[in-house]
Write an enzyme that holds these catalytic residues in place. Structure first.
Site, PDB file in Angstrom:
ATOM      1  N   LYS A   1       1.008  -1.039   0.113  1.00  0.00           N
ATOM      2  CA  LYS A   1       0.353   0.099  -0.022  1.00  0.00           C
ATOM      3  C   LYS A   1       1.200   1.627  -0.111  1.00  0.00           C
ATOM      4  CE  LYS A   1      -1.095   2.656   3.093  1.00  0.00           C
ATOM      5  NZ  LYS A   1      -1.451   3.210   4.567  1.00  0.00           N
TER       6      LYS A   1
ATOM      7  N   ASP B   1      -5.982   0.805   1.147  1.00  0.00           N
ATOM      8  CA  ASP B   1      -6.173   1.337   2.373  1.00  0.00           C
ATOM      9  C   ASP B   1      -7.338   1.094   3.473  1.00  0.00           C
ATOM     10  OD1 ASP B   1      -7.739   3.153   1.443  1.00  0.00           O
ATOM     11  OD2 ASP B   1      -7.606   4.465   2.716  1.00  0.00           O
TER      12      ASP B   1
END
Length: 215
Positions: free
Chosen positions: A128, A146
């Site tokens: 991420k 996220d």
């Protein structure tokens, strides 16, 4: 292979939802404040389990005199901890920033590598974080997942992936590559403004009338 009517309808619904999100959040960018790719990397490391407003307060002080790898390396681990003490998991994050900064200086001439495989080898950097750095810092096509992106993607029927990697794969399959970086922001801001985990109001949501509302 024949595509069923239900699959066609689902695909049409997904395209309509994404089109509304694109129009609603067009041009919106990250909430984190930074002046370089290095600062972005540090800010994203700090943002795990901490809201962006708190990170911005921390980095406003930290980056005054320590906004480059060279100046950050002047700080001891304990001094970094003192700067970021109000951040969740601050000890682990301080260690990641301390180690990553030295790796950047020793192996990359103080530059953040523009390569996902190299980024994820840095302490404190997962897929991420790497995708955020690539998309926001380097303007590369990448889509970071996220908690907001994961939640709203499921709720709006854009993905049923069991983990962030699976959700990323699903989203990249239905969103044009040139929109990947922007779509990350559409979904994040939608999750913050219109579709939080609790107390969401579907009547006021821009996609409320067509969202499948998979709660």
């Amino acid at each position: 292979m024949m595509i069923s009517e239900n699959e066609n309808n689902q695909s049409k619904n997904q395209r309509e939802i994404l089109a509304i999100l694109k129009e609603t959040y067009k041009g919106i960018g990250p909430a984190l404040k930074f002046d370089s790719v290095y600062q972005l990397l540090v800010a994203v490391i700090l943002s795990a389990q901490t809201n962006d407003n708190q990170v911005n307060k921390i980095t406003a002080e930290l980056f005054k005199n320590h906004g480059t790898p060279e100046t950050m390396a002047q700080l001891s681990l304990e001094e970094i901890e003192d700067f970021i003490r109000t951040c969740g998991l601050y000890k682990n994050k301080a260690k990641s920033i301390y180690q990553t900064t030295r790796i950047l200086l020793e192996q990359y001439g103080g530059e953040v590598p523009k390569d996902r495989d190299l980024l994820v080898k840095l302490p404190g950097v997962g897929r991420k974080t790497a995708n955020v750095v690539l998309s926001v810092g380097f303007k590369e096509p990448a889509l970071a997942v996220d908690t907001h992106v994961f939640r709203v993607s499921h709720r709006m029927g854009l993905s049923c992936g069991k983990n962030p990697d699976a959700v990323e794969k699903d989203l990249c399959a239905i969103i044009p590559k040139e929109d990947w970086a922007d779509a990350h922001h559409w979904l994040i801001w939608h999750g913050r403004k219109a579709c939080p985990a609790k107390k969401f109001d579907c009547e006021k949501c821009p996609v409320g009338k067509i969202c499948p509302k998979i709660i």
